[in-house]
Design a protein around this motif. Structure first.
Motif, PDB file in Angstrom:
ATOM      1  N   ALA A   4      68.235  30.502  44.075  1.00  0.00           N
ATOM      2  CA  ALA A   4      67.453  31.701  44.379  1.00  0.00           C
ATOM      3  C   ALA A   4      66.183  31.668  43.547  1.00  0.00           C
ATOM      4  N   LEU A   5      65.117  32.113  44.174  1.00  0.00           N
ATOM      5  CA  LEU A   5      63.817  32.114  43.520  1.00  0.00           C
ATOM      6  C   LEU A   5      63.125  33.430  43.842  1.00  0.00           C
ATOM      7  N   VAL A   6      62.651  34.114  42.797  1.00  0.00           N
ATOM      8  CA  VAL A   6      61.871  35.338  43.003  1.00  0.00           C
ATOM      9  C   VAL A   6      60.568  35.235  42.220  1.00  0.00           C
ATOM     10  N   LEU A   7      59.543  35.888  42.757  1.00  0.00           N
ATOM     11  CA  LEU A   7      58.284  36.057  42.051  1.00  0.00           C
ATOM     12  C   LEU A   7      58.212  37.499  41.575  1.00  0.00           C
ATOM     13  N   ILE A   8      57.694  37.689  40.382  1.00  0.00           N
ATOM     14  CA  ILE A   8      57.546  39.023  39.807  1.00  0.00           C
ATOM     15  C   ILE A   8      56.105  39.150  39.326  1.00  0.00           C
ATOM     16  N   ARG A   9      55.452  40.242  39.705  1.00  0.00           N
ATOM     17  CA  ARG A   9      54.107  40.460  39.171  1.00  0.00           C
ATOM     18  C   ARG A   9      54.213  41.008  37.753  1.00  0.00           C
ATOM     19  N   HIS A  10      53.362  40.513  36.884  1.00  0.00           N
ATOM     20  CA  HIS A  10      53.329  40.960  35.491  1.00  0.00           C
ATOM     21  C   HIS A  10      53.171  42.481  35.411  1.00  0.00           C
ATOM     22  N   GLY A  11      53.479  43.026  34.252  1.00  0.00           N
ATOM     23  CA  GLY A  11      53.321  44.454  34.011  1.00  0.00           C
ATOM     24  C   GLY A  11      51.856  44.864  33.918  1.00  0.00           C
ATOM     25  N   LEU A  12      51.645  46.147  33.882  1.00  0.00           N
ATOM     26  CA  LEU A  12      50.316  46.755  33.882  1.00  0.00           C
ATOM     27  C   LEU A  12      49.511  46.388  32.631  1.00  0.00           C
ATOM     28  N   THR A  13      48.198  46.227  32.836  1.00  0.00           N
ATOM     29  CA  THR A  13      47.246  46.036  31.735  1.00  0.00           C
ATOM     30  C   THR A  13      46.209  47.152  31.818  1.00  0.00           C
ATOM     31  N   ASP A  14      45.426  47.293  30.780  1.00  0.00           N
ATOM     32  CA  ASP A  14      44.353  48.293  30.817  1.00  0.00           C
ATOM     33  C   ASP A  14      43.334  47.963  31.907  1.00  0.00           C
ATOM     34  N   TRP A  15      43.105  46.687  32.166  1.00  0.00           N
ATOM     35  CA  TRP A  15      42.175  46.309  33.231  1.00  0.00           C
ATOM     36  C   TRP A  15      42.738  46.671  34.599  1.00  0.00           C
ATOM     37  N   ASN A  16      44.055  46.512  34.812  1.00  0.00           N
ATOM     38  CA  ASN A  16      44.659  46.966  36.075  1.00  0.00           C
ATOM     39  C   ASN A  16      44.404  48.455  36.249  1.00  0.00           C
ATOM     40  N   LEU A  17      44.625  49.191  35.181  1.00  0.00           N
ATOM     41  CA  LEU A  17      44.473  50.642  35.201  1.00  0.00           C
ATOM     42  C   LEU A  17      43.049  51.045  35.584  1.00  0.00           C
ATOM     43  N   ALA A  18      42.076  50.284  35.131  1.00  0.00           N
ATOM     44  CA  ALA A  18      40.664  50.578  35.398  1.00  0.00           C
ATOM     45  C   ALA A  18      40.192  50.030  36.747  1.00  0.00           C
ATOM     46  N   GLY A  19      41.052  49.253  37.447  1.00  0.00           N
ATOM     47  CA  GLY A  19      40.633  48.650  38.707  1.00  0.00           C
ATOM     48  C   GLY A  19      39.710  47.457  38.503  1.00  0.00           C
ATOM     49  N   ARG A  20      39.819  46.847  37.331  1.00  0.00           N
ATOM     50  CA  ARG A  20      38.956  45.716  36.964  1.00  0.00           C
ATOM     51  C   ARG A  20      39.675  44.408  37.321  1.00  0.00           C
ATOM     52  N   LEU A  21      38.985  43.504  38.013  1.00  0.00           N
ATOM     53  CA  LEU A  21      39.564  42.211  38.369  1.00  0.00           C
ATOM     54  C   LEU A  21      39.755  41.361  37.115  1.00  0.00           C
ATOM     55  N   GLU A  84      46.720  33.163  38.105  1.00  0.00           N
ATOM     56  CA  GLU A  84      46.001  34.062  39.009  1.00  0.00           C
ATOM     57  C   GLU A  84      44.851  33.344  39.712  1.00  0.00           C
ATOM     58  N   ARG A  85      44.470  33.909  40.831  1.00  0.00           N
ATOM     59  CA  ARG A  85      43.325  33.427  41.593  1.00  0.00           C
ATOM     60  C   ARG A  85      42.075  33.477  40.720  1.00  0.00           C
ATOM     61  N   GLY A  86      41.230  32.489  40.857  1.00  0.00           N
ATOM     62  CA  GLY A  86      39.950  32.511  40.177  1.00  0.00           C
ATOM     63  C   GLY A  86      38.983  33.397  40.957  1.00  0.00           C
ATOM     64  N   PHE A  87      38.459  34.444  40.327  1.00  0.00           N
ATOM     65  CA  PHE A  87      37.569  35.388  40.998  1.00  0.00           C
ATOM     66  C   PHE A  87      36.087  35.159  40.699  1.00  0.00           C
ATOM     67  N   GLY A  88      35.772  34.053  40.023  1.00  0.00           N
ATOM     68  CA  GLY A  88      34.371  33.716  39.786  1.00  0.00           C
ATOM     69  C   GLY A  88      33.587  34.876  39.200  1.00  0.00           C
ATOM     70  N   PRO A  89      32.395  35.169  39.779  1.00  0.00           N
ATOM     71  CA  PRO A  89      31.527  36.207  39.211  1.00  0.00           C
ATOM     72  C   PRO A  89      32.078  37.625  39.353  1.00  0.00           C
ATOM     73  N   LEU A  90      33.152  37.808  40.119  1.00  0.00           N
ATOM     74  CA  LEU A  90      33.748  39.150  40.233  1.00  0.00           C
ATOM     75  C   LEU A  90      34.735  39.436  39.098  1.00  0.00           C
ATOM     76  N   GLU A  91      35.117  38.380  38.378  1.00  0.00           N
ATOM     77  CA  GLU A  91      36.080  38.563  37.300  1.00  0.00           C
ATOM     78  C   GLU A  91      35.511  39.501  36.241  1.00  0.00           C
ATOM     79  N   GLY A  92      36.287  40.494  35.885  1.00  0.00           N
ATOM     80  CA  GLY A  92      35.865  41.486  34.899  1.00  0.00           C
ATOM     81  C   GLY A  92      35.153  42.685  35.497  1.00  0.00           C
ATOM     82  N   ARG A  93      34.881  42.629  36.788  1.00  0.00           N
ATOM     83  CA  ARG A  93      34.167  43.730  37.456  1.00  0.00           C
ATOM     84  C   ARG A  93      35.159  44.776  37.961  1.00  0.00           C
ATOM     85  N   ILE A  94      34.720  46.020  37.989  1.00  0.00           N
ATOM     86  CA  ILE A  94      35.500  47.100  38.587  1.00  0.00           C
ATOM     87  C   ILE A  94      35.189  47.075  40.084  1.00  0.00           C
TER      88      ILE A  94
END
Length: 186
Positions: A4-21, A84-94
């Motif tokens: 059996a194999l499952v994927l789990i998304r990591h827990g919340l970060t402050d950047w997740n909370l802010a909608g920041r990539l 995680e996916r590489g988001f290039g110039p969007l990384e760190g942006r809200i």
């Protein structure tokens, strides 16, 4: 016991909370994220998971360690292909501050979904073979997991993957997908 194999998304970060990539920026879990990780571990108690792996990013590694602690399970080496996916110039942006036009104009600088699948699908197959007969959980990231989930489903589902969400991987379908995408080595 079946594999059996499952994927789990990591827990919340402050950047997740802010909608920041976040992308590959190594942002730590916040206290809510740590609680989510422990909650996932408690949810998996009694299901026979013996190994918890994770992408090399700290938020995934910490989530895996907290889950493993709840399960009294082992952790192992990082799984680089489930980063995680590489988001290039969007990384760190809200994202709410990025216009549709800008988002479209930058798409060519983001890691393509096909590239995510070319790295992640073989990695998952390798894990299912290497740990045959075991139940293994792998902590990964929202965009990477969404690409895998949607490819396995054969359609783009309308919602993302929530922090702490668990996705069951159908190993037979995973192998079929690898063949469909010509990811099977000869």
């Amino acid at each position: 016991m079946d594999t059996a194999l499952v994927l789990i998304r990591h827990g919340l970060t402050d950047w997740n909370l802010a909608g920041r990539l976040q992308g590959r920026t190594d942002i730590p879990l916040n206290d809510t994220g740590r609680g989510q990780a422990r909650g996932v571990g408690r949810e998996l108690v009694g299901q026979g998971f013996s190994l918890i792996l994770a992408s090399p990013l700290g938020r995934a590694q910490e989530t895996a360690a907290l889950i493993a602690e709840e399960l009294n399970a082992e952790t192992g080496q990082p799984v680089p292909d489930l980063i995680e996916r590489g988001f290039g110039p969007l990384e760190g942006r809200i994202m709410a501050e990025v216009s549709d036009e800008e988002s479209v104009s930058l798409q060519s600088q983001l890691e393509p979904i096909d590239d995510i699948l070319r790295r992640a699908i073989p990695a998952l197959i390798d894990l299912s073979v290497e740990h045959a007969g075991k139940k293994v959980a792998v902590v990964s990231h929202g965009a990477t997991m969404r690409a895998i989930r949607d490819a396995l489903a054969g359609t783009k589902l309308p919602r993302g993957v929530e922090n702490g969400e668990i996705i069951q991987i159908n190993i037979q379908r995973l192998n079929e997908l690898a063949e469909e995408l010509d990811l099977v080595s000869c």
